[in-house]
Design a protein around this motif. Structure first.
Motif, PDB file in Angstrom:
ATOM      1  N   ALA A 223       2.506  31.417  21.133  1.00 28.44           N
ATOM      2  CA  ALA A 223       2.601  32.780  21.631  1.00 28.44           C
ATOM      3  C   ALA A 223       3.256  33.668  20.644  1.00 28.44           C
ATOM      4  O   ALA A 223       4.155  33.097  19.737  1.00 28.44           O
ATOM      5  CB  ALA A 223       3.296  32.769  23.054  1.00 28.44           C
ATOM      6  N   THR A 224       2.790  34.877  20.643  1.00 26.51           N
ATOM      7  CA  THR A 224       3.166  35.754  19.682  1.00 26.51           C
ATOM      8  C   THR A 224       4.064  36.919  19.955  1.00 26.51           C
ATOM      9  O   THR A 224       4.648  37.732  19.546  1.00 26.51           O
ATOM     10  CB  THR A 224       2.209  36.400  18.729  1.00 26.51           C
ATOM     11  OG1 THR A 224       1.090  37.092  19.628  1.00 26.51           O
ATOM     12  CG2 THR A 224       1.627  35.278  17.947  1.00 26.51           C
TER      13      THR A 224
ATOM     14  N   THR B 233      13.391  40.050  17.814  1.00 28.12           N
ATOM     15  CA  THR B 233      12.722  41.071  18.194  1.00 28.12           C
ATOM     16  C   THR B 233      11.778  41.969  17.000  1.00 28.12           C
ATOM     17  O   THR B 233      11.107  42.574  17.525  1.00 28.12           O
ATOM     18  CB  THR B 233      13.540  42.132  18.981  1.00 28.12           C
ATOM     19  OG1 THR B 233      14.611  42.261  17.962  1.00 28.12           O
ATOM     20  CG2 THR B 233      14.168  41.239  20.232  1.00 28.12           C
ATOM     21  N   ASN B 234      12.188  41.640  15.763  1.00 28.00           N
ATOM     22  CA  ASN B 234      11.421  42.326  14.869  1.00 28.00           C
ATOM     23  C   ASN B 234      10.099  41.664  14.597  1.00 28.00           C
ATOM     24  O   ASN B 234       9.162  42.123  13.762  1.00 28.00           O
ATOM     25  CB  ASN B 234      12.228  42.750  13.601  1.00 28.00           C
ATOM     26  CG  ASN B 234      12.658  41.181  12.918  1.00 28.00           C
ATOM     27  OD1 ASN B 234      13.082  40.218  13.617  1.00 28.00           O
ATOM     28  ND2 ASN B 234      12.835  41.273  11.571  1.00 28.00           N
ATOM     29  N   LEU B 235      10.054  40.320  15.029  1.00 27.79           N
ATOM     30  CA  LEU B 235       8.850  39.370  14.830  1.00 27.79           C
ATOM     31  C   LEU B 235       8.124  39.193  15.942  1.00 27.79           C
ATOM     32  O   LEU B 235       6.941  39.279  15.779  1.00 27.79           O
ATOM     33  CB  LEU B 235       9.268  38.096  14.300  1.00 27.79           C
ATOM     34  CG  LEU B 235       9.958  37.901  13.073  1.00 27.79           C
ATOM     35  CD1 LEU B 235      10.448  36.530  12.737  1.00 27.79           C
ATOM     36  CD2 LEU B 235       9.394  38.666  11.773  1.00 27.79           C
ATOM     37  N   ALA B 236       8.403  39.316  17.058  1.00 27.21           N
ATOM     38  CA  ALA B 236       7.715  39.062  18.551  1.00 27.21           C
ATOM     39  C   ALA B 236       7.958  40.166  19.267  1.00 27.21           C
ATOM     40  O   ALA B 236       9.120  40.650  19.434  1.00 27.21           O
ATOM     41  CB  ALA B 236       8.178  38.017  19.104  1.00 27.21           C
ATOM     42  N   THR B 237       6.873  40.911  19.732  1.00 24.67           N
ATOM     43  CA  THR B 237       6.965  42.111  20.721  1.00 24.67           C
ATOM     44  C   THR B 237       7.661  41.686  22.277  1.00 24.67           C
ATOM     45  O   THR B 237       7.153  40.551  22.663  1.00 24.67           O
ATOM     46  CB  THR B 237       5.490  42.412  20.770  1.00 24.67           C
ATOM     47  OG1 THR B 237       5.050  43.219  19.666  1.00 24.67           O
ATOM     48  CG2 THR B 237       5.433  43.657  22.085  1.00 24.67           C
TER      49      THR B 237
ATOM     50  N   ALA C 180      19.870  44.429  16.589  1.00 24.31           N
ATOM     51  CA  ALA C 180      19.369  43.269  16.050  1.00 24.31           C
ATOM     52  C   ALA C 180      19.083  43.845  14.796  1.00 24.31           C
ATOM     53  O   ALA C 180      18.597  44.843  14.334  1.00 24.31           O
ATOM     54  CB  ALA C 180      18.287  42.720  17.017  1.00 24.31           C
ATOM     55  N   GLU C 181      18.981  42.688  13.807  1.00 25.37           N
ATOM     56  CA  GLU C 181      18.495  42.821  12.610  1.00 25.37           C
ATOM     57  C   GLU C 181      17.016  43.270  12.497  1.00 25.37           C
ATOM     58  O   GLU C 181      16.186  42.737  13.296  1.00 25.37           O
ATOM     59  CB  GLU C 181      18.778  41.274  11.887  1.00 25.37           C
ATOM     60  CG  GLU C 181      18.171  41.442  10.312  1.00 25.37           C
ATOM     61  CD  GLU C 181      18.440  39.946   9.789  1.00 25.37           C
ATOM     62  OE1 GLU C 181      17.981  39.596   8.645  1.00 25.37           O
ATOM     63  OE2 GLU C 181      18.997  39.112  10.434  1.00 25.37           O
TER      64      GLU C 181
ATOM     65  N   ALA D 131      10.919  46.474  14.721  1.00 29.88           N
ATOM     66  CA  ALA D 131      10.610  45.845  16.062  1.00 29.88           C
ATOM     67  C   ALA D 131       9.455  46.826  16.598  1.00 29.88           C
ATOM     68  O   ALA D 131       9.360  47.896  16.394  1.00 29.88           O
ATOM     69  CB  ALA D 131      11.626  46.042  16.843  1.00 29.88           C
ATOM     70  N   ALA D 132       8.566  46.155  17.599  1.00 28.91           N
ATOM     71  CA  ALA D 132       7.669  46.966  18.271  1.00 28.91           C
ATOM     72  C   ALA D 132       7.595  46.609  19.724  1.00 28.91           C
ATOM     73  O   ALA D 132       6.664  46.100  20.026  1.00 28.91           O
ATOM     74  CB  ALA D 132       6.015  46.677  17.543  1.00 28.91           C
ATOM     75  N   PRO D 133       8.515  47.025  20.339  1.00 30.76           N
ATOM     76  CA  PRO D 133       8.733  46.503  21.689  1.00 30.76           C
ATOM     77  C   PRO D 133       7.844  47.276  22.461  1.00 30.76           C
ATOM     78  O   PRO D 133       7.146  48.475  22.125  1.00 30.76           O
ATOM     79  CB  PRO D 133      10.025  47.117  22.071  1.00 30.76           C
ATOM     80  CG  PRO D 133      10.478  47.922  20.898  1.00 30.76           C
ATOM     81  CD  PRO D 133      10.098  47.727  19.640  1.00 30.76           C
ATOM     82  N   ALA D 134       7.374  46.878  23.641  1.00 28.93           N
ATOM     83  CA  ALA D 134       6.559  47.533  24.647  1.00 28.93           C
ATOM     84  C   ALA D 134       7.303  47.907  25.938  1.00 28.93           C
ATOM     85  O   ALA D 134       7.508  46.920  26.804  1.00 28.93           O
ATOM     86  CB  ALA D 134       5.371  46.667  25.185  1.00 28.93           C
ATOM     87  N   PHE D 135       7.800  49.079  25.924  1.00 33.61           N
ATOM     88  CA  PHE D 135       8.787  49.269  26.941  1.00 33.61           C
ATOM     89  C   PHE D 135       8.009  49.481  28.482  1.00 33.61           C
ATOM     90  O   PHE D 135       8.579  49.304  29.285  1.00 33.61           O
ATOM     91  CB  PHE D 135       9.303  50.803  26.824  1.00 33.61           C
ATOM     92  CG  PHE D 135      10.350  50.596  25.468  1.00 33.61           C
ATOM     93  CD1 PHE D 135      11.647  49.901  25.613  1.00 33.61           C
ATOM     94  CD2 PHE D 135      10.013  50.857  24.141  1.00 33.61           C
ATOM     95  CE1 PHE D 135      12.534  49.641  24.559  1.00 33.61           C
ATOM     96  CE2 PHE D 135      10.925  50.689  23.000  1.00 33.61           C
ATOM     97  CZ  PHE D 135      12.236  49.993  23.138  1.00 33.61           C
TER      98      PHE D 135
END
Length: 682
Positions: free
Chosen positions: A105-106, A149-153, A176-177, A182-186
């Motif tokens: 999972a990504t 969180t910078n690698l996994a959304t 976080a580092e 980071a590419a979160p999906a809010f």
């Protein structure tokens, strides 16, 4: 000399006219339009064959437009494999997340529990129900411990509490580092929340404008993020057609686009701040066409709005409407179809639901199958290696065009009626979708739309899938222990909410300070449905009876003659009744009425179905029916359409007929009422 490598060079070239002539000859007088042309629920026809002659300027442009609206990098990396997590225990959810991310999972989506989604405090009895017990920053940090969180959304599903939950996630990621990567999906989505639940904590216009304002701050803080979710799943899972879902997506997207640009975003930036969540059903080609049509229509909207970049983000998710609780193993096939269609349709991320999603909390095996379904499509099938792989298919290009035109017309109707919020408030959209659902139900009841493992080839003796039951008492006690007292007042801007979250404010506290304690906007919520729900209700009655009595309700198959004479209709009758949970008692056949009646009397059954060939029916069906009634049968069926002999059969004691096109739900429901009593086991 002829080219020996030219295949079929000795045959005349094929054309549509020749094919049509042969097809009509094979139909032997049956109408071509009725037998070979499919009428969709959206109102347009799907032809049995397409050729290059079916291409026009509109279809030739589709592939070109889609090429311009898809990121080429996705052909290298593949779509984002997104896993849904909803276990109430943050510690167990964390372990599951790490396992998923380590094994393919990504990205992940966190579904918050019912209390958090409605902005309620930790004292609510809905803590830990239908989602992760995340109420404060400490809960979220525990859930995402060791997750980069910078690698996994990290995506959120937070319902009405979308803004407070986004503040918690923003506070966590900002510390976080690699936060700038980071590419979160809010996934803030007041429109989707209103459609699904029928309520918002403030009036819809204020909710949308506040969401847009917070979205601007989120994108400033995390430029790679998406802040707004445009969710079509509530419409599709309520029974909407593909065209209706697309129209609702477009109408919602335009509403958010206006709000975001009014809040100060450029059109291109506003488009990038949104992600479109699309439910994909098990109609494979329709799923592909739906995603392609959505990109094409949004490209048109963005171009008209002055955007220079028409790239949009689409998350495709297996439609809950298409999944079943009975024979859930078949859901693996269903979600493979939905994921395959999503990949070919060009989804940026895909959520493949576990096969036991409707039954309870998925275990490691169920999550592994969901992951691996997508991994196989990518790593072994290389589905992602081409931009718009369906491009050039005469059929799919025409299906995309027809669907886009239908959806665009519906979108214009929604806009003419005042927009998505007004049609939700008036109930007109709900009424339209319920009308479609009623049509779906009729098609399901007659098995015109068959459901494998449910209405076709049911297995009533299947081993039941069992899911773990969480210890909610312990989970709630641990959640309370993580709480810290916060007495401050929370401002409406993102910075104030993030600071409050860092100081211990809960989602419930932020929610109350933002909106108060009572819902200000209420509409009639869309009613979610599943294609299998009516069959599941019958099966539940039968299962309850078995749990009490030790056996299923039963029907005796009065098979006539040799196996070759009755097997077709006996098999049909068994499938017919077992779709309703009624066990069929079968045999190798009887030579006369007395033998059939004697076996029936010894079976212990109350009802019987006569199974044989039409010539046998003409000779002895009446005698068999009378003998069965004399032996104690309280209801007798005949497998096959009675035709002109209906009156004679009924006079002989046959009460009902089962045949292709008969209403399985109604007949099996009546049979259960007869066997169990109208209120029995309901």
């Amino acid at each position: 000399m002829s080219d020996p490598l030219k295949l079929a060079s000795e045959f005349p070239s094929a054309d549509y006219a020749s094919w049509r002539k042969l097809a009509e000859e094979a139909l032997k007088g049956a109408p071509f339009e009725k037998k070979l042309v499919t009428q969709t629920l959206d109102g347009f026809a799907v032809q049995p064959i397409y050729t290059n002659d079916d291409q026009d300027d509109a279809t030739r442009l589709i592939h070109e437009v889609l090429n311009a609206s898809v990121e080429p990098r996705e052909t290298v990396t593949g779509w984002d494999i997104r896993q849904l997590h909803a276990h109430p225990d943050p510690k167990l959810t964390n372990a599951a997340i790490l396992e998923d991310l380590e094994n393919g999972a990504t990205s992940i989506t966190l579904k918050l529990d019912a209390a958090a989604r409605q902005g309620r405090e930790i004292s609510s009895g809905e803590v830990g129900v239908d989602g992760v017990a995340i109420h404060c920053l400490a809960d979220l940090q525990l859930t995402l411990d060791d997750v980069y969180t910078n690698l996994a959304t990290i995506g959120l599903d937070a319902g009405a509490a979308g803004v407070p939950a986004a503040a918690l996630l923003a506070a966590h990621i900002a510390n976080a580092e690699g936060a700038d990567e980071a590419a979160p999906a809010f996934n803030i989505d007041p429109i989707g929340t209103l459609a699904a639940t029928g309520a918002l904590p403030c009036n819809a216009e204020d909710a949308i404008n506040h969401a847009a304002s917070v979205a601007c701050e989120l994108i400033d803080l995390f430029p790679l993020a998406t802040a707004i979710s445009v969710n079509g799943a509530p419409y599709y899972n309520a029974g909407a057609t593909d065209g209706q879902e697309l129209a609702c997506l477009l109408a919602s997207g335009v509403t958010y686009l206006r709000a975001l640009t009014d809040a100060g975003m450029a059109v291109d930036q506003a488009a990038g701040a949104m992600v479109f969540n699309v439910a994909i059903g098990t109609d494979f080609f329709a799923g592909i066409a739906k995603l392609r049509a959505l990109r094409m229509m949004l490209s048109r909207v963005l171009s008209a709005s002055g955007a220079q970049d028409a790239t949009i983000s689409i998350n495709a998710v297996s439609a809950e409407m298409s999944l079943s609780k009975v024979d859930p193993w078949v859901n693996m096939l269903r979600t493979t179809v939905t994921s395959f269609a999503a990949g070919l349709g060009g989804a940026d991320s895909v959520t493949c639901l576990p096969y036991d999603h409707l039954i309870g909390l998925p275990d490691g095996f169920a999550r592994r199958i969901a992951r691996n379904t997508q991994l196989i499509l990518q790593e072994e099938s290389n589905v992602h290696r081409v931009i718009d792989p369906a491009g050039g298919s005469w059929f799919i290009e025409n299906l995309t065009k027809e669907l886009a035109q239908t959806a665009w017309s519906k979108f214009q109707s929604l806009e003419a009626a005042g927009g998505i919020i007004k049609v939700l408030a008036s109930g007109s959209l709900k009424s339209e979708i319920e009308t479609v659902w009623q049509t779906r139900e009729k098609r399901l009841a007659t098995r015109r739309d068959p459901l494998t493992g449910v209405s076709e080839f049911p297995n009533i003796a299947e081993a039941k899938v069992k899911c773990d039951l969480p210890d909610l008492e312990t989970i709630r006690a641990e959640a309370k222990a993580r709480q810290t007292k916060y007495d401050g007042t929370v401002g409406k801007d993102l910075a104030s909410m993030m600071e409050a979250a860092r100081s211990g404010a809960t989602i419930g506290h932020i929610f109350t300070d933002l909106y108060g304690t009572s819902a200000a906007a209420r509409v009639a919520a869309l009613t979610p449905h599943r294609l299998s729900e009516s069959f599941e209700a019958l099966r539940k009655r039968a299962d309850t009876h078995k749990a009490k009595s030790g056996s299923f309700p039963q029907v005796f198959l009065a098979n006539l003659g040799k196996v070759a004479q009755h097997t077709a209709r006996a098999t049909f009758a068994r499938n017919f009744f077992e779709a309703g949970g009624i066990e069929a008692i079968t045999n190798n056949g009887f030579e006369d009425a007395d033998a059939a009646a004697s076996a029936f009397a010894n079976s212990g059954a109350k009802i019987a179905v006569i199974c044989g060939s039409d010539p046998q029916y003409g000779e002895i069906a009446g005698n068999v029916a009378r003998a069965l009634k004399s032996a104690g049968a309280t209801y007798v069926y005949l497998a096959g359409h009675p035709g002109e002999a209906r009156a004679d059969y009924e006079a002989a004691g046959i009460d009902e007929f089962i045949y292709v096109g008969a209403d399985v739900l109604a007949i099996c429901g009546t049979a259960l009422d007869h066997l169990l009593g109208k209120r029995g086991e309901k």
